[in-house]
Design a protein around this motif. Structure first.
Motif, PDB file in Angstrom:
ATOM      1  N   TYR A  64      -8.718   5.787  -5.658  1.00  0.00           N
ATOM      2  CA  TYR A  64      -8.851   4.526  -4.941  1.00  0.00           C
ATOM      3  C   TYR A  64     -10.306   4.121  -4.893  1.00  0.00           C
ATOM      4  O   TYR A  64     -11.185   4.969  -4.726  1.00  0.00           O
ATOM      5  CB  TYR A  64      -8.348   4.667  -3.493  1.00  0.00           C
ATOM      6  CG  TYR A  64      -6.905   5.055  -3.396  1.00  0.00           C
ATOM      7  CD1 TYR A  64      -5.915   4.135  -3.686  1.00  0.00           C
ATOM      8  CD2 TYR A  64      -6.540   6.338  -3.042  1.00  0.00           C
ATOM      9  CE1 TYR A  64      -4.583   4.494  -3.611  1.00  0.00           C
ATOM     10  CE2 TYR A  64      -5.209   6.701  -2.967  1.00  0.00           C
ATOM     11  CZ  TYR A  64      -4.243   5.769  -3.256  1.00  0.00           C
ATOM     12  OH  TYR A  64      -2.928   6.120  -3.189  1.00  0.00           O
ATOM     13  N   GLY A 119      -6.408   0.895  -7.015  1.00  0.00           N
ATOM     14  CA  GLY A 119      -6.144   2.295  -7.318  1.00  0.00           C
ATOM     15  C   GLY A 119      -5.770   2.463  -8.771  1.00  0.00           C
ATOM     16  O   GLY A 119      -5.045   1.644  -9.323  1.00  0.00           O
ATOM     17  N   THR A 146      -0.033   3.733  -3.062  1.00  0.00           N
ATOM     18  CA  THR A 146      -1.126   2.890  -3.566  1.00  0.00           C
ATOM     19  C   THR A 146      -0.873   1.429  -3.235  1.00  0.00           C
ATOM     20  O   THR A 146      -1.763   0.723  -2.759  1.00  0.00           O
ATOM     21  CB  THR A 146      -1.280   3.073  -5.087  1.00  0.00           C
ATOM     22  OG1 THR A 146      -1.558   4.441  -5.361  1.00  0.00           O
ATOM     23  CG2 THR A 146      -2.390   2.204  -5.640  1.00  0.00           C
TER      24      THR A 146
END
Length: 76
Positions: free
Chosen positions: A61, A35, A23
């Motif tokens: 996301y 995210g 992420t």
């Protein structure tokens, strides 16, 4: 960015720590706007003829449909 241009991509992994690093890379590289990591989920699914029941981590996301983030063009 209008709400019509927003998309969400969901990724799961058996490693919460790996998912946090993934992420961070996507956000740092501007491939995702952000995210939301959830570190403990229980996934139940059918795969290869068997039902699996596993603990995983999940991230959702957010990004732009017109940008790279929702097309997966450069995801590592």
């Amino acid at each position: 960015m209008s709400t019509d241009d927003v998309c969400e991509v969901v990724v799961t992994s058996d490693s919460a720590e790996w998912l946090v690093g993934f992420t961070r890379r996507l956000v740092d590289d501007r491939l995702a706007a952000g995210g939301h990591n959830v570190t403990a989920i229980r996934s139940i699914y059918r795969w290869a003829g068997s039902v699996h029941d596993v603990q995983e981590a999940r991230v959702a996301y957010t990004g732009s449909r017109s940008g790279r983030s929702c097309k997966g063009e450069r995801w590592p």
